[in-house]
Design a protein around this motif. Structure first.
Motif, mmCIF file in Angstrom:
data_model
loop_
_atom_site.group_PDB
_atom_site.id
_atom_site.type_symbol
_atom_site.label_atom_id
_atom_site.label_comp_id
_atom_site.label_asym_id
_atom_site.label_seq_id
_atom_site.Cartn_x
_atom_site.Cartn_y
_atom_site.Cartn_z
ATOM 1 N N CYS A 169 -0.956 55.761 88.325
ATOM 2 C CA CYS A 169 0.403 56.060 87.862
ATOM 3 C C CYS A 169 1.315 56.433 89.028
ATOM 4 N N ALA A 170 0.769 57.138 90.031
ATOM 5 C CA ALA A 170 1.572 57.560 91.188
ATOM 6 C C ALA A 170 2.131 56.371 91.949
ATOM 7 N N GLU A 171 1.528 55.191 91.778
ATOM 8 C CA GLU A 171 1.935 54.020 92.534
ATOM 9 C C GLU A 171 2.917 53.136 91.769
ATOM 10 N N LEU A 172 3.266 53.540 90.551
ATOM 11 C CA LEU A 172 4.248 52.790 89.774
ATOM 12 C C LEU A 172 5.650 53.197 90.184
ATOM 13 N N SER A 173 6.601 52.307 89.959
ATOM 14 C CA SER A 173 7.996 52.658 90.200
ATOM 15 C C SER A 173 8.467 53.658 89.145
ATOM 16 N N HIS A 174 9.625 54.242 89.399
ATOM 17 C CA HIS A 174 10.150 55.249 88.474
ATOM 18 C C HIS A 174 10.364 54.646 87.085
ATOM 19 N N GLY A 175 10.945 53.457 87.034
ATOM 20 C CA GLY A 175 11.186 52.829 85.739
ATOM 21 C C GLY A 175 9.899 52.519 85.003
ATOM 22 N N LEU B 254 20.539 46.554 94.347
ATOM 23 C CA LEU B 254 20.298 46.336 92.930
ATOM 24 C C LEU B 254 18.993 45.581 92.704
ATOM 25 N N GLY B 255 18.547 45.597 91.464
ATOM 26 C CA GLY B 255 17.340 44.860 91.095
ATOM 27 C C GLY B 255 16.658 45.508 89.914
ATOM 28 N N ARG B 256 15.785 44.747 89.262
ATOM 29 C CA ARG B 256 15.032 45.278 88.141
ATOM 30 C C ARG B 256 14.063 46.352 88.608
ATOM 31 N N ASN B 257 13.442 47.051 87.651
ATOM 32 C CA ASN B 257 12.400 48.022 87.983
ATOM 33 C C ASN B 257 11.251 47.331 88.704
ATOM 34 N N GLY B 258 10.748 47.983 89.747
ATOM 35 C CA GLY B 258 9.542 47.503 90.410
ATOM 36 C C GLY B 258 9.749 46.390 91.403
ATOM 37 N N VAL B 259 10.991 46.066 91.767
ATOM 38 C CA VAL B 259 11.194 44.959 92.705
ATOM 39 C C VAL B 259 11.133 45.403 94.162
ATOM 40 N N GLY B 260 11.102 46.709 94.422
ATOM 41 C CA GLY B 260 10.960 47.188 95.794
ATOM 42 C C GLY B 260 12.107 48.017 96.315
ATOM 43 N N LYS B 261 13.031 48.454 95.450
ATOM 44 C CA LYS B 261 14.187 49.214 95.921
ATOM 45 C C LYS B 261 13.773 50.557 96.528
ATOM 46 N N THR B 262 12.949 51.301 95.788
ATOM 47 C CA THR B 262 12.492 52.601 96.291
ATOM 48 C C THR B 262 11.612 52.415 97.514
ATOM 49 N N THR B 263 10.819 51.363 97.534
ATOM 50 C CA THR B 263 9.994 51.080 98.708
ATOM 51 C C THR B 263 10.869 50.843 99.932
ATOM 52 N N MET B 264 11.995 50.172 99.755
ATOM 53 C CA MET B 264 12.903 49.944 100.873
ATOM 54 C C MET B 264 13.462 51.262 101.396
ATOM 55 N N LEU B 265 13.846 52.172 100.492
ATOM 56 C CA LEU B 265 14.349 53.470 100.932
ATOM 57 C C LEU B 265 13.269 54.254 101.669
ATOM 58 N N LEU C 286 21.391 57.724 101.649
ATOM 59 C CA LEU C 286 20.739 56.834 100.693
ATOM 60 C C LEU C 286 20.683 57.544 99.350
ATOM 61 N N LEU C 287 21.299 56.978 98.342
ATOM 62 C CA LEU C 287 21.325 57.595 97.012
ATOM 63 C C LEU C 287 20.482 56.760 96.069
ATOM 64 N N ASP C 288 19.398 57.356 95.585
ATOM 65 C CA ASP C 288 18.462 56.655 94.704
ATOM 66 C C ASP C 288 18.742 57.038 93.257
ATOM 67 N N GLU C 289 19.340 56.137 92.513
ATOM 68 C CA GLU C 289 19.692 56.345 91.101
ATOM 69 C C GLU C 289 20.516 57.621 90.898
ATOM 70 N N PRO C 290 21.682 57.742 91.538
ATOM 71 C CA PRO C 290 22.454 58.986 91.436
ATOM 72 C C PRO C 290 23.051 59.247 90.060
ATOM 73 N N PHE C 291 23.185 58.205 89.209
ATOM 74 C CA PHE C 291 23.822 58.384 87.904
ATOM 75 C C PHE C 291 22.818 58.414 86.760
ATOM 76 N N LEU D 241 26.996 54.541 102.976
ATOM 77 C CA LEU D 241 26.190 54.798 101.785
ATOM 78 C C LEU D 241 25.385 53.567 101.406
ATOM 79 N N VAL D 242 24.153 53.799 100.985
ATOM 80 C CA VAL D 242 23.354 52.778 100.303
ATOM 81 C C VAL D 242 23.015 53.363 98.940
ATOM 82 N N ILE D 243 23.483 52.719 97.875
ATOM 83 C CA ILE D 243 23.308 53.249 96.526
ATOM 84 C C ILE D 243 22.372 52.329 95.747
ATOM 85 N N VAL D 244 21.241 52.874 95.335
ATOM 86 C CA VAL D 244 20.312 52.159 94.460
ATOM 87 C C VAL D 244 20.696 52.476 93.017
#
Length: 867
Positions: free
Chosen positions: A498-504, A660-671, A778-783, A807-810
């Motif tokens: 579970c720790a290796e899954l994306s937030h979504g 931007l991108g769907r869940n699990g495409v690598g956005k958080t990994t990029m940050l 870097l803002l990860d899901e600020p809203f 700013l980089v906004i995910v």
């Protein structure tokens, strides 16, 4: 939905084709082989076989201790209490009644179990450090009694002349001891893989979630202590038989930490760790003590080196360099995926539709001067989707905590299915049919996705205990787990931790766990937060289906979906109900528009959006600044798997980038790759001319890169002011400027972070990043999870940040960030599928659908074209 691929996580561990393990690869078989080999070596070299017998006994001693540490998360500094007392029980019984080796071990085990029951009933009221110190205190008390009660314990001289009528020779007793150790170790392995063992591991990870599923936490810990105490009691009895005597020294505080030390040396998260730890401990103690009395001066550096080089101990080394050394506390496999997964169908909760499933009468709760519930009364009907909405900080989550028993009200009553549950314990409410999800993710991070759901299914089937049957051989439960995972699109990720899954994906997993309970009333706390639009549509449809057979009480900030899905809406503001009724009536209520949406025009077009668009128009024509951040052909991933593949990205000074991108495409990994918490496997990350690809995260931060993480990650027990001061550095924004940006924080400075609403926490998280002299934020899901009025406030603050940093906004929702951005990048399956003008992407709805919408086939086609 079901085409989800492995992206923002490590590749799955092996998905088993069968549950059974080949005998020669079973960890107990490995243990047997090791003990036989070292026994043979000892006999061949003419060494005393008693030393190998001691290793076997200490392996069991450490295994019983590690049963609590590794599986349950409790560290018993005083496990010697059970070890020493069971030895004395055997010696005293032998002196009074005589006996043989088998009867002696039974006496030692039973006495240790009785001690565990009595002591556990007292000390398990505490956990963590308090539990550790209490066990140590028990051990020291026992030592003082044994040392001074001379007439019974022999005092300093102990008790000698314990006979071994069946195994008189050292070799025969050695064989007997090894056999006993292997049998008990096998029993521990079976318990670990039974439903009870899986429950222990879930409790280790997340006590709150275990309680919400209906498990009795206290009883679970007590049973685990009994198992560990019985195991250690067997080891204590064997030690008394080996020495043919018993001495108080084993109870002394100086030896109380020995089993913990052995477990740590071998690896506390490895089943075979106690074996390697016992061998290392006994051999080094034997050799070093022969050289010097101060052998600890040499032994201590070994422990320090091991802790620094391999936190998972000796077994960690073996797992790193040995292809077949795969053993952890449990198998690294899951049951085989069926050829056809049965589609998920909600079970009918039953009951009379005419009666309310839940009634709340005049409920009140306050925390000091803050009133979170002020005379709330409402009813939740069966087979109805009832939404409970309101601005951030209104008291919605607190209301859920009161309903589920995690917080007791100051006044009023709660009636569920005709029963008053106002004072009922949380786990008992869950057993009655109250299930919930949590605003802040509440899962079991160190269990696989499959195991997370299986623990929930186990609770729904009232399998509270189960000490023998392998949990994975229950085909009916396994099929239910696969159906639930498939329903939320996670069947392909079932074997991943579970720790290796994306937030979504974790959010989807939590929804599957909640669905697994088959409860009569589902309390869903922002289930759509953090989900991509494609997932939001699927989950929203699933919730609507559930409402046809269950009562559903929903907290959600996606007001459009709330209005579209709900049968009834109740609005909470400042602890009081201001509206209750049909969605259309609530949407027109002036109080709701003012309190929830901010003002009457907010729902149509917030004024702030106009300002943001105007600012974007002004930026569109400005020349690009110098390059601040550049990713050049970057690939990154976890555990050998690739998540990002050949990514190129540029951020210029003073620029706003939407990622931007769907869940699990690598956005958080990029940050994570940019901030250095994950190093790129290939390519370069360059910040302001410096190659930071292999640099430590703290050094990258000092260069001027700050992260506002997903989930806020504040220090909950510190005040807002202390949270900000911890991040402050020379050159960062002063507190006065922070308060101008977020005026509300001036009032909240002395409030604990744990008591803040989601919107307030987000403000603090952004403010903390500003306390550092940052040039790139870097803002990860600020809203995420914010009410519209709060989103508007946070967006205005974020827009002001552009004067201080790039700013980089995910963000999942393109429309909420594209109007703020200069350029946008869209990731699909770890690769850049679009990189260009944010205005261009905002205007091309068809392109957004292909990149961010439901259809996976369109995005795959686009990737082929852009490859």
């Amino acid at each position: 939905m079901n085409s989800r691929t492995h992206t923002d996580a490590t590749p799955p561990v092996q998905a088993a084709e069968r549950v059974n393990i080949r005998p020669m690869r079973h960890p107990v078989a490995v243990m047997a082989a090791v003990l036989i080999v070292i026994s043979g070596v000892s006999l061949a070299l003419g060494m005393p076989i008693d030393r190998i017998t001691q290793i076997a006994i200490y392996t069991l001693y450490a295994a019983g201790t590690n049963f609590l540490i590794g599986y349950l998360g409790l560290v018993p500094f005083g496990a010697s209490f059970f070890f020493g007392c069971s030895s004395y029980a055997l010696a005293i019984a032998f002196g009074a009644f005589g006996g043989n080796e088998i009867s002696g071990l039974l006496i030692a085990t039973v006495f240790s179990l009785m001690l565990a029951l009595v002591i556990g009933a007292l000390i398990l009221r505490r956990k963590g450090l308090y539990f550790s110190l209490l066990t140590l205190a028990c051990s020291q008390i026992a030592f003082e009694v044994a040392y001074k009660w001379t007439t019974v314990t022999g005092g300093e001289n102990g008790l000698q002349n314990i006979t071994r009528p069946w195994f008189k020779s050292a070799l025969s007793f050695h064989v007997f001891t090894v056999a006993v150790v292997l049998v008990v170790s096998w029993l521990l392995w079976r318990v670990a893989h039974a439903p009870f063992g899986r429950l222990m591991q879930a409790l280790r990870d997340n006590e709150q979630r275990v309680t919400s599923l209906g498990y009795d936490v206290y009883t679970t810990r007590l049973i685990a202590l009994l198992i560990a105490g019985g195991t250690i009691g067997v080891a204590g009895g064997l030690m008394a038989l080996l020495l043919q005597g018993v001495y108080a020294n084993n109870l002394n505080w100086a030896h109380a930490g020995d089993p913990v030390l052995m477990a740590v040396l071998g690896g506390v998260h490895q089943f075979l760790g106690p074996l390697w730890g016992a061998i290392t401990f006994i051999v080094l103690e034997d050799r070093l003590s022969a050289i010097t009395e101060n052998w600890w001066l040499f032994f201590a550096p070994v422990i320090i080196i091991m802790a620094l080089l391999s936190p998972e101990g000796i077994q960690g080394f073996l797992r790193r360099f040995g292809k077949r050394s795969r053993w952890t506390l449990t198998r690294d496999t899951i049951p085989a995926r069926p050829a056809r997964i049965t589609p998920y169908r909600p079970a009918d909760a039953g009951g009379d539709d005419a009666r309310a499933v839940l009634s709340v009468e005049n409920l009140s709760k306050r925390f000091g001067s803050i009133v979170t519930q002020d005379g709330i009364s409402l009813e939740v009907k069966r087979n109805q989707l009832h939404s409970f909405i309101g601005p951030n900080g209104a008291g919605k989550t607190t209301f859920f905590n009161i309903l589920t028993g995690f917080i007791l009200p100051d006044g009023g009553r709660i009636v569920f299915e005709g029963r008053d549950i106002t004072k009922l314990q949380a786990h008992k409410r869950a057993r009655l049919g109250l299930a919930r999800s949590f605003q802040i993710l509440s899962v079991f991070p160190n269990l696989s996705a499959f195991e997370n759901v299986r623990v929930a299914v186990q609770a729904s089937r009232r399998q509270w205990r189960g000490f023998w049957r392998d949990a994975y051989t229950n085909d009916e439960a396994n099929d239910r787990v696969w159906s639930l995972l498939d329903a939320v699109g996670l069947a392909d990720r079932a074997a991943d931790l579970c720790a290796e899954l994306s937030h979504g994906e974790k959010r989807l997993l939590e929804i599957a766990m909640t669905l697994a309970t088959s409860a009569k009333l589902l309390l869903l706390d922002e289930p759509l937060a953090g989900l991509a639009e494609s997932d939001r549509k699927v989950v929203a449809a699933l919730i609507r289906r559930l409402a046809s057979s269950h009562a559903v009480l929903l907290i959600e900030h996606d007001i459009d979906r709330v209005l579209a899905l709900s049968d009834r809406i109740t609005v909470l503001h400042q602890g009081r109900l201001i509206a209750d009724g049909l969605p259309a009536d609530v949407a027109r209520n002036p109080q709701v528009i003012s309190a929830y949406l901010g003002d009457a025009s907010a729902h149509a077009q917030p004024a702030g959006d106009v300002k943001v668009i105007a600012a974007n128009d002004a930026r569109e024509d400005k020349p690009a600044g110098r390059t601040l951040l550049q990713l050049e052909n970057v690939s990154a991933g976890y555990g050998g798997g690739t998540v990002l593949e050949g990514v190129d990205l540029t951020v210029n000074a003073g620029e706003v980038i939407a990622l931007l991108g769907r869940n699990g495409v690598g956005k958080t990994t990029m940050l994570r790759t940019i901030t250095g918490t994950l190093h790129a496997t290939s390519g370069r990350v360059v910040f302001d001319g410096n190659d930071v690809s292999a640099m430590r995260p703290d050094l990258i931060n000092k260069l001027g890169v700050s992260l506002v993480p997903e989930g806020r990650r504040l220090f909950p027990n510190l005040t807002v002011q202390d949270n900000l001061k911890l991040g402050a550095r020379a050159g960062g924004a002063p507190l006065d400027e922070i308060c101008e940006l977020f005026p509300k924080l001036r009032i909240l400075m002395r409030s604990r972070a744990a008591n803040l609403s989601g919107g307030e926490r987000q403000m603090v998280a952004i403010a903390r990043a500003l306390m550092v002299p940052s040039r790139l934020i870097l803002l990860d899901e600020p809203f995420e999870g914010l009410a519209p009025a709060v989103v508007h406030e946070v967006r205005e603050a974020v827009a002001k940040l552009t004067s201080r940093a790039s700013l980089v906004i995910v963000e999942h929702h393109a429309e909420s960030v594209l109007n703020m951005a200069d350029r946008a990048y869209v990731l699909v399956n770890g690769r850049v599928a679009f990189g260009g003008s944010a205005r261009e992407l905002a205007a091309d709805v068809a392109l957004q659908e292909r990149l961010l919408g439901v259809s996976a086939g369109d995005t795959e086609e686009l990737l082929r074209k852009t490859a």
